[in-house]
Structures are given as C-alpha cells and as structure tokens.
Design a protein around this motif. Structure first.
Motif, PDB file in Angstrom:
ATOM      1  N   SER A   1       0.839  -1.206   0.000  1.00  0.00           N
ATOM      2  CA  SER A   1       0.000   0.000   0.000  1.00  0.00           C
ATOM      3  C   SER A   1       0.872   1.253   0.000  1.00  0.00           C
ATOM      4  CB  SER A   1      -0.933   0.006   1.222  1.00  0.00           C
ATOM      5  OG  SER A   1      -1.753  -1.143   1.231  1.00  0.00           O
ATOM      6  N   PRO A   2       1.485   1.573  -1.133  1.00  0.00           N
ATOM      7  CA  PRO A   2       2.358   2.756  -1.183  1.00  0.00           C
ATOM      8  C   PRO A   2       1.556   4.049  -1.260  1.00  0.00           C
ATOM      9  CG  PRO A   2       2.158   1.816  -3.361  1.00  0.00           C
ATOM     10  CD  PRO A   2       1.376   0.906  -2.442  1.00  0.00           C
ATOM     11  N   VAL A   3       2.186   5.145  -0.923  1.00  0.00           N
ATOM     12  CA  VAL A   3       1.590   6.463  -1.124  1.00  0.00           C
ATOM     13  C   VAL A   3       2.410   7.186  -2.183  1.00  0.00           C
ATOM     14  CG1 VAL A   3       0.695   6.591   1.218  1.00  0.00           C
ATOM     15  CG2 VAL A   3       2.943   7.559   0.700  1.00  0.00           C
ATOM     16  N   ILE A   4       1.756   8.110  -2.871  1.00  0.00           N
ATOM     17  CA  ILE A   4       2.436   8.916  -3.889  1.00  0.00           C
ATOM     18  C   ILE A   4       2.544  10.348  -3.375  1.00  0.00           C
ATOM     19  CG2 ILE A   4       2.426   9.706  -6.274  1.00  0.00           C
ATOM     20  CD1 ILE A   4       0.683   7.386  -7.024  1.00  0.00           C
ATOM     21  N   VAL A   5       3.763  10.841  -3.271  1.00  0.00           N
ATOM     22  CA  VAL A   5       3.983  12.229  -2.900  1.00  0.00           C
ATOM     23  C   VAL A   5       4.191  13.024  -4.187  1.00  0.00           C
ATOM     24  CG1 VAL A   5       5.418  13.865  -1.638  1.00  0.00           C
ATOM     25  CG2 VAL A   5       5.059  11.563  -0.727  1.00  0.00           C
ATOM     26  N   VAL A   6       3.343  14.005  -4.418  1.00  0.00           N
ATOM     27  CA  VAL A   6       3.517  14.892  -5.572  1.00  0.00           C
ATOM     28  C   VAL A   6       4.167  16.175  -5.050  1.00  0.00           C
ATOM     29  CG1 VAL A   6       1.724  13.958  -7.045  1.00  0.00           C
ATOM     30  CG2 VAL A   6       1.090  15.574  -5.282  1.00  0.00           C
ATOM     31  N   SER A   7       5.327  16.516  -5.613  1.00  0.00           N
ATOM     32  CA  SER A   7       6.147  17.575  -5.029  1.00  0.00           C
ATOM     33  C   SER A   7       6.401  18.695  -6.023  1.00  0.00           C
ATOM     34  CB  SER A   7       7.482  16.993  -4.555  1.00  0.00           C
ATOM     35  OG  SER A   7       8.328  17.996  -4.055  1.00  0.00           O
ATOM     36  N   GLY A   8       6.034  19.916  -5.629  1.00  0.00           N
ATOM     37  CA  GLY A   8       6.315  21.078  -6.466  1.00  0.00           C
ATOM     38  C   GLY A   8       5.525  22.286  -6.016  1.00  0.00           C
ATOM     39  N   GLY A   9       6.190  23.417  -5.848  1.00  0.00           N
ATOM     40  CA  GLY A   9       5.518  24.645  -5.445  1.00  0.00           C
ATOM     41  C   GLY A   9       4.883  25.357  -6.629  1.00  0.00           C
ATOM     42  N   GLN A  10       4.486  26.595  -6.410  1.00  0.00           N
ATOM     43  CA  GLN A  10       3.816  27.380  -7.444  1.00  0.00           C
ATOM     44  C   GLN A  10       4.762  28.437  -7.981  1.00  0.00           C
ATOM     45  OE1 GLN A  10       0.047  29.029  -6.252  1.00  0.00           O
ATOM     46  NE2 GLN A  10      -0.200  30.253  -8.114  1.00  0.00           N
ATOM     47  N   GLY A  11       4.982  28.415  -9.302  1.00  0.00           N
ATOM     48  CA  GLY A  11       5.827  29.405  -9.940  1.00  0.00           C
ATOM     49  C   GLY A  11       5.071  30.696 -10.203  1.00  0.00           C
ATOM     50  N   SER A  12       5.814  31.725 -10.550  1.00  0.00           N
ATOM     51  CA  SER A  12       5.193  33.033 -10.775  1.00  0.00           C
ATOM     52  C   SER A  12       4.252  33.037 -11.974  1.00  0.00           C
ATOM     53  CB  SER A  12       6.288  34.081 -10.967  1.00  0.00           C
ATOM     54  OG  SER A  12       7.115  33.727 -12.081  1.00  0.00           O
ATOM     55  N   ASP A  13       4.474  32.119 -12.916  1.00  0.00           N
ATOM     56  CA  ASP A  13       3.631  32.076 -14.111  1.00  0.00           C
ATOM     57  C   ASP A  13       2.625  30.929 -14.067  1.00  0.00           C
ATOM     58  OD1 ASP A  13       5.552  30.120 -14.220  1.00  0.00           O
ATOM     59  OD2 ASP A  13       5.867  30.277 -16.381  1.00  0.00           O
ATOM     60  N   GLU A  14       2.433  30.340 -12.880  1.00  0.00           N
ATOM     61  CA  GLU A  14       1.517  29.206 -12.736  1.00  0.00           C
ATOM     62  C   GLU A  14       0.303  29.612 -11.917  1.00  0.00           C
ATOM     63  OE1 GLU A  14       4.897  25.653 -12.886  1.00  0.00           O
ATOM     64  OE2 GLU A  14       4.251  26.464 -10.957  1.00  0.00           O
ATOM     65  N   GLN A  15      -0.865  29.117 -12.318  1.00  0.00           N
ATOM     66  CA  GLN A  15      -2.115  29.477 -11.645  1.00  0.00           C
ATOM     67  C   GLN A  15      -2.312  28.710 -10.347  1.00  0.00           C
ATOM     68  OE1 GLN A  15      -5.288  28.991 -14.482  1.00  0.00           O
ATOM     69  NE2 GLN A  15      -4.276  30.218 -16.053  1.00  0.00           N
ATOM     70  N   VAL A  16      -1.742  27.515 -10.265  1.00  0.00           N
ATOM     71  CA  VAL A  16      -1.833  26.690  -9.052  1.00  0.00           C
ATOM     72  C   VAL A  16      -0.465  26.084  -8.794  1.00  0.00           C
ATOM     73  CG1 VAL A  16      -4.283  26.141  -9.404  1.00  0.00           C
ATOM     74  CG2 VAL A  16      -2.521  24.655 -10.381  1.00  0.00           C
ATOM     75  N   SER A  17      -0.307  25.460  -7.653  1.00  0.00           N
ATOM     76  CA  SER A  17       0.963  24.793  -7.378  1.00  0.00           C
ATOM     77  C   SER A  17       1.079  23.538  -8.250  1.00  0.00           C
ATOM     78  CB  SER A  17       1.067  24.404  -5.901  1.00  0.00           C
ATOM     79  OG  SER A  17       0.169  23.354  -5.597  1.00  0.00           O
ATOM     80  N   GLU A  18       2.313  23.163  -8.538  1.00  0.00           N
ATOM     81  CA  GLU A  18       2.537  21.948  -9.317  1.00  0.00           C
ATOM     82  C   GLU A  18       1.961  20.734  -8.593  1.00  0.00           C
ATOM     83  OE1 GLU A  18       6.740  21.927  -9.907  1.00  0.00           O
ATOM     84  OE2 GLU A  18       6.728  23.775 -11.081  1.00  0.00           O
ATOM     85  N   ALA A  19       2.101  20.706  -7.275  1.00  0.00           N
ATOM     86  CA  ALA A  19       1.592  19.585  -6.494  1.00  0.00           C
ATOM     87  C   ALA A  19       0.076  19.456  -6.643  1.00  0.00           C
ATOM     88  CB  ALA A  19       1.971  19.749  -5.023  1.00  0.00           C
ATOM     89  N   PHE A  20      -0.637  20.576  -6.626  1.00  0.00           N
ATOM     90  CA  PHE A  20      -2.097  20.540  -6.761  1.00  0.00           C
ATOM     91  C   PHE A  20      -2.492  19.996  -8.129  1.00  0.00           C
ATOM     92  CE2 PHE A  20      -6.128  22.398  -8.102  1.00  0.00           C
ATOM     93  CZ  PHE A  20      -6.956  22.061  -7.038  1.00  0.00           C
ATOM     94  N   ALA A  21      -1.866  20.491  -9.190  1.00  0.00           N
ATOM     95  CA  ALA A  21      -2.194  20.016 -10.534  1.00  0.00           C
ATOM     96  C   ALA A  21      -1.847  18.533 -10.692  1.00  0.00           C
ATOM     97  CB  ALA A  21      -1.445  20.849 -11.573  1.00  0.00           C
ATOM     98  N   MET A  22      -0.741  18.110 -10.082  1.00  0.00           N
ATOM     99  CA  MET A  22      -0.330  16.709 -10.168  1.00  0.00           C
ATOM    100  C   MET A  22      -1.293  15.805  -9.405  1.00  0.00           C
ATOM    101  SD  MET A  22       3.690  17.542  -9.563  1.00  0.00           S
ATOM    102  CE  MET A  22       4.341  15.887  -9.460  1.00  0.00           C
ATOM    103  N   SER A  23      -1.735  16.253  -8.230  1.00  0.00           N
ATOM    104  CA  SER A  23      -2.681  15.442  -7.456  1.00  0.00           C
ATOM    105  C   SER A  23      -4.004  15.301  -8.204  1.00  0.00           C
ATOM    106  CB  SER A  23      -2.911  16.065  -6.080  1.00  0.00           C
ATOM    107  OG  SER A  23      -3.577  17.310  -6.187  1.00  0.00           O
ATOM    108  N   ARG A  24      -4.455  16.376  -8.830  1.00  0.00           N
ATOM    109  CA  ARG A  24      -5.684  16.318  -9.621  1.00  0.00           C
ATOM    110  C   ARG A  24      -5.550  15.323 -10.774  1.00  0.00           C
ATOM    111  NH1 ARG A  24      -7.218  22.028 -11.740  1.00  0.00           N
ATOM    112  NH2 ARG A  24      -5.391  21.587 -13.034  1.00  0.00           N
TER     113      ARG A  24
END
Length: 331
Positions: A195-218
């Motif tokens: 039962s592994p978990v997936i960590v999606v890692s990435g903050g939000q850049g100045s030209d991004e509407q959401v954080s990378e982690a949020f878009a990856m989790s979606r």
C-alpha cells in the motif's frame, strides 16, 4: 602488462564505488578512466593481431566522424528546440554547444598552422580543455544510462514524483510522463499486496495558476488513485527541496522504508547525486522524454553537475590551458 594494470585500478575503484553507493558522482569518472585504459589495452593487443586491430581502426574512424558531425547535430537540435519550446537559456544550450564546438574546431585548425607560439599554444590548450570536458560529458552520459537501467524496480513504500513547470494550471506532457511512470509503479505495488503512497512535489511558480503539487494530485485523482494515497508537497522550488520535503512528509506518516523518486530520464542521475549529498536513501527512476528535448536537457544537467565543483574543474581547465602553452614553448 602496464596497460592491463592501468585498466584494473580504475575498474576496481568503479566497482567498489558502485557497490558502496550507486549515486556517487565519482563512479562516472572512474568508469570513464577505466574505459580509456581499456581502449589503450585493446590498442596494444591489436598491434600484433589484425582481427582485433581492424575493429579498433573502424571504431576510431567512426568516433572521428561522429566528432566532426556532432556540432552540426547540436545546431540542428538547437533550432528544433527554439521552434518547439521557445527561447530560454536552457533551450539554447544545444545550439550554444554546437557553436562552441564548431568555433573550437575552426580555431584549432587555424591556430596550429600559425608561426606565433602563443596562438599555437592557445589552440593546443583549448583542444586539451575540450577533451577534458568531452571526457566528463561522455563518462556522465554513460553512467547515467547504466544507473537508469539498473537498481530496484519494486518493493517501495513511498513514490515521490518530482514536479516540473505547468502551463497555467495544466499538466504538460513532460510532467505527465513522470506521473504516468509513478502510476505504473503504484499499481505494480498494489498488485503485489503493498500500500504505497504517492507524494507529488512542487511549489507554485510566478507564471503558474496553481501549485505543481495541486495540478499533479488532480491528475492522479482523475485516474483513479484514492485521495488517501496522494500526499501534497507544495513548497519545494528546487530538486533538493523536492527530495528533502517529500522525505519529511513520508517520515511523518511513519514511512521510513524504501522510497523511489520519479523524474525524467535525463534528470535521473543528478537527482540521485543530490539525494546522496543530502544523506537520503532512495532510488531514482526515469520517465521517457521527447527525443528532441533530451540533448539540451542533458547538457543542462551536465552543467549543473560541473557547477557543484567549480574550483576543481576550473583549476583543471586552467592547468590544461597552461600545459598547451608550455608544450608549444618547449617545442
């Protein structure tokens, strides 16, 4: 006898280094030295053996032809990168490298014919510096391939998918390849009863509407991964922070076992080196990348690895340049 000994010494250091930790940068250097010594050993053996000398001559001719064509290939790749990816320093690397190689070849061919000792010396020195950089590049490239194709591929408690730039709030193909590779690892572990978990890692850049982690989790949730199995790490802005923050989140959940980080194939070895420098125990696995993107991307990784030891490489290049000048004066 001497050539055989000169091969065995770096080969031994290489194998011992791999056994101790596959993520050591020195492993790539020892591999390169061992291969150079092996070529010298084969050349010595081929002097009295036509069956061995003919393949060596053909290999040498192919290497020279490849060297002559390399600047043109880099220039062509640079134009493709500009057309498909836009203008940025990272996307210009293959174009700049092609121009630099072409310029060095022209200067060497012109410089060695000049009567001025300083011009001839600088031409020899630049040739030696180019050879040094080429040696490091080929060594890192070969070891990156070896690292990416070996090692553990299952039995992970945590899967860390490293972020990459978004297009607005959308996951681009480069990042989707990482997520898809993480998904395959996740399903493989589930099928094996873990039962592994997936960590999606990435903050939000100045030209991004959401954080990378949020878009990856979606992206993962839309493909059927349970919400409880997805952990968001939305503060990291560098690869070092991706690894460190993600490992901390896994530790908070009591997952201190085997962890794998997923990134694109050109980024695998540098990620492994960074994890080793931070004392993190994890495996790194690569996802496929569009063919035209790989040369510039790996050049960027190569430069980043060189900049980890700027004094050492700067001093080596200075000594080689001075050596070229000194040889001309002595001659």
């Amino acid at each position: 006898m001497l050539a055989g000994l000169l091969f065995l010494i770096p080969a031994t250091f290489f194998f011992v280094g791999v056994l101790r930790d596959r993520r050591r940068l020195s492993n790539a250097v020892w591999l390169g030295i061992a291969l150079v010594m092996l070529l010298l050993l084969l050349a010595e053996a081929g002097r009295d053996n036509p069956l061995l000398s003919l393949p060596l001559v053909l290999a040498f001719m192919l290497a020279v032809l490849g060297l002559l064509l390399l600047p043109l290939a880099l220039l062509a790749n640079g134009m493709v990168m500009l057309r498909r990816e836009g203008r940025s320093l990272g996307n210009l690397l293959s174009l700049l490298a092609g121009l630099a190689l072409l310029g060095e070849m022209v200067y060497f061919g012109w410089g060695i014919t000049q009567p001025n000792d300083w011009i001839r010396g600088s031409a020899f020195g630049l040739f030696l510096v180019s050879a040094y950089i080429a040696f490091l590049f080929v060594s890192l490239l070969l070891y990156s391939v070896i690292y990416g194709r070996t090692g553990r591929r299952h039995g992970f408690d945590g899967i860390v998918v490293l972020g990459a730039g978004l297009i607005g709030d959308r996951v681009p193909r480069l990042l989707a390849n990482r997520l898809d590779r993480g998904l395959r690892l996740y399903h493989r572990e589930r099928e094996a009863g873990r039962s592994p978990v997936i960590v999606v890692s990435g903050g939000q850049g100045s030209d991004e509407q959401v954080s990378e982690a949020f878009a990856m989790s979606r992206y993962l949730l839309e493909r059927g991964v349970p919400e409880d199995d997805v952990v968001l790490e939305d503060q990291a802005t560098t690869t070092e922070e991706n690894l460190r923050y993600s490992k901390a989140l896994l530790a908070e959940r009591g997952l201190n076992g085997r962890v794998v980080a997923v990134t694109n194939n050109y980024h695998v070895f540098r990620t492994a080196v960074l994890s080793h420098k931070q004392g993190l125990r994890l495996q790194v696995i690569g996802a496929p990348t569009a063919w035209y993107f790989v040369p510039s991307a790996f050049l960027r990784e190569f430069v980043a690895l060189l900049l980890r030891n700027p004094v050492v490489h700067g001093l080596a290049c200075a000594l080689l340049m001075a050596g070229g000048l000194a040889l001309t004066q002595i001659g």
